[in-house]
Scaffold this motif. Structure first.
Motif, PDB file in Angstrom:
ATOM      1  N   ARG A 237       0.833  -1.201   0.000  1.00 12.57           N
ATOM      2  CA  ARG A 237       0.000   0.000   0.000  1.00 12.57           C
ATOM      3  C   ARG A 237       0.872   1.257   0.000  1.00 12.57           C
ATOM      4  NH1 ARG A 237      -5.104  -1.013  -1.152  1.00 12.57           N
ATOM      5  NH2 ARG A 237      -5.759   0.816   0.036  1.00 12.57           N
ATOM      6  N   LEU A 238       0.367   2.299  -0.666  1.00 12.92           N
ATOM      7  CA  LEU A 238       1.038   3.602  -0.689  1.00 12.92           C
ATOM      8  C   LEU A 238       0.057   4.663  -0.220  1.00 12.92           C
ATOM      9  CD1 LEU A 238       2.624   2.178  -3.534  1.00 12.92           C
ATOM     10  CD2 LEU A 238       3.960   4.087  -2.677  1.00 12.92           C
ATOM     11  N   PRO A 239       0.594   5.820   0.227  1.00 13.62           N
ATOM     12  CA  PRO A 239      -0.295   6.880   0.719  1.00 13.62           C
ATOM     13  C   PRO A 239      -0.858   7.764  -0.387  1.00 13.62           C
ATOM     14  CG  PRO A 239       1.982   7.503   1.081  1.00 13.62           C
ATOM     15  CD  PRO A 239       2.009   6.127   0.453  1.00 13.62           C
ATOM     16  N   VAL A 240      -0.810   7.287  -1.625  1.00 15.63           N
ATOM     17  CA  VAL A 240      -1.316   8.031  -2.788  1.00 15.63           C
ATOM     18  C   VAL A 240      -2.126   7.074  -3.662  1.00 15.63           C
ATOM     19  CG1 VAL A 240       0.518   9.768  -2.816  1.00 15.63           C
ATOM     20  CG2 VAL A 240       0.874   7.606  -4.005  1.00 15.63           C
ATOM     21  N   ALA A 241      -3.190   7.586  -4.268  1.00 16.05           N
ATOM     22  CA  ALA A 241      -4.101   6.726  -5.034  1.00 16.05           C
ATOM     23  C   ALA A 241      -3.536   6.357  -6.399  1.00 16.05           C
ATOM     24  CB  ALA A 241      -5.444   7.428  -5.213  1.00 16.05           C
ATOM     25  N   ARG A 242      -2.892   7.354  -7.034  1.00 20.01           N
ATOM     26  CA  ARG A 242      -2.532   7.178  -8.440  1.00 20.01           C
ATOM     27  C   ARG A 242      -1.070   6.761  -8.576  1.00 20.01           C
ATOM     28  NH1 ARG A 242      -6.774  11.491 -11.235  1.00 20.01           N
ATOM     29  NH2 ARG A 242      -8.487  10.079 -10.759  1.00 20.01           N
ATOM     30  N   VAL A 243      -0.827   5.502  -8.337  1.00 24.06           N
ATOM     31  CA  VAL A 243       0.518   4.935  -8.487  1.00 24.06           C
ATOM     32  C   VAL A 243       0.671   4.571  -9.962  1.00 24.06           C
ATOM     33  CG1 VAL A 243       2.135   3.213  -7.630  1.00 24.06           C
ATOM     34  CG2 VAL A 243       0.284   4.028  -6.150  1.00 24.06           C
TER      35      VAL A 243
END
Ligand code: CA
Length: 296
Positions: A237-243
């Motif tokens: 998981r990353l803290p941004v939606a648009r990886v």
């Protein structure tokens, strides 16, 4: 397999459409781009310097060039780029490429050093207008696929016999038989189906175990898949939606770099993901493989 550490922010870059991460093994630098910002960046992990270059139009992808400098897929076509001087040299227009209708997007080099890059429509319409193009070392250009929606992640198997390709709106990864001697592809089939609730498949890269990593646009994550079984193996998981893209880098190729985007997010969404557009890294517990350079 070792478990992944937490992703860390490398650069609070606030790129509009950060993309195109690729490790330049010869120079030990990470290249990445801001498509909408017309920028090609060269990041040095040893110093933290992130050198920008303005290439004057949207840029879809960047790859190292064996002879020095970089190759780009710009809105109008393929180009050479010298990141030290900022000089851009556009190559002749690729066949069937109409910049009034489409722009170049993601691409990479195959194991033999041919540069593949695809296109996508500037305005969404009923018919997919994109192509997948191939630039050979001798400068010849070939249309490899037509009727592409949004040409995105492309990677080759470790045995150089299979090409994995993502046309994002199809929500899947397709495989092709790939001939390393000629660059020919055939026998298209679907090997991974992406569930619609985990985001849209964007950039991809292969690891040293032959597994495929996929950046998940609107999916807050990067995912790892077995292209032989279609199974999802891991989600980070990353803290941004648009990886948007992923690439292994560092001296041991054990760091996974990830780009992200701010474009299209509302003020409210940006408040919830202030690091959108940033460059991230994570140590996923597996190594990558060297990205081939363009041999022309
Ligand atoms: Ca992309």
């Amino acid at each position: 397999m070792a478990t992944a550490g937490d992703p860390q922010l490398v650069l609070d870059a606030r790129a509009q459409l950060g993309e195109g991460a690729i490790w330049n093994d010869a120079r030990q630098r990470l290249h990445w781009i801001d498509i909408n910002g017309w920028r090609v960046f060269t990041y040095d992990p040893a110093t933290g310097e992130n050198h920008p270059g303005n290439v004057g139009q949207t840029v879809g992808t960047v790859v190292p060039r064996a002879g020095g400098g970089l190759m780009l897929a710009l809105h109008e076509g393929f180009a050479r780029f010298d990141p030290d001087t900022g000089r851009v040299t556009l190559l002749p227009r690729p066949p069937e490429h109409d910049p009034a209708l489409v722009r170049f997007n993601d691409g990479k080099c195959d194991p033999a050093g041919r540069f593949w890059a695809g296109t996508m429509a500037l305005v969404k319409g009923p018919k997919p207008l994109g192509r997948l193009h191939r630039l050979d070392a001798d400068g010849t250009m070939h249309v490899m696929l037509r009727d592409v929606g949004t040409s995105n992640g492309i990677a080759w198997s470790l045995d150089r016999r299979t090409m994995y390709y993502i046309d994002t709106p199809l929500l899947r990864v397709d495989a092709f038989d790939y001939d390393d001697a000629t660059g020919a592809i055939g026998n298209r089939r679907t090997v991974i189906t992406i569930p619609p609730d985990i985001g849209r498949p964007d950039g991809s890269t292969l690891d040293a175990e032959g597994m495929l990593w996929i950046a998940m646009y609107n999916g807050w994550s990067v995912t790892r898949w077995n292209p032989l079984t279609g199974e999802r193996l891991q989600t980070i998981r990353l803290p941004v939606a648009r990886v948007t893209s992923c690439a292994f880098g560092g001296p041991d190729l054990d760091t996974l770099y990830l780009t992200s985007a701010r474009t299209g997010l509302t003020d409210e969404q940006l408040a919830a993901q202030p690091l959108a557009g940033g460059l991230f890294q994570v140590k996923p517990g597996v190594r990558g493989v060297r990205a081939p350079a363009y041999q022309g």
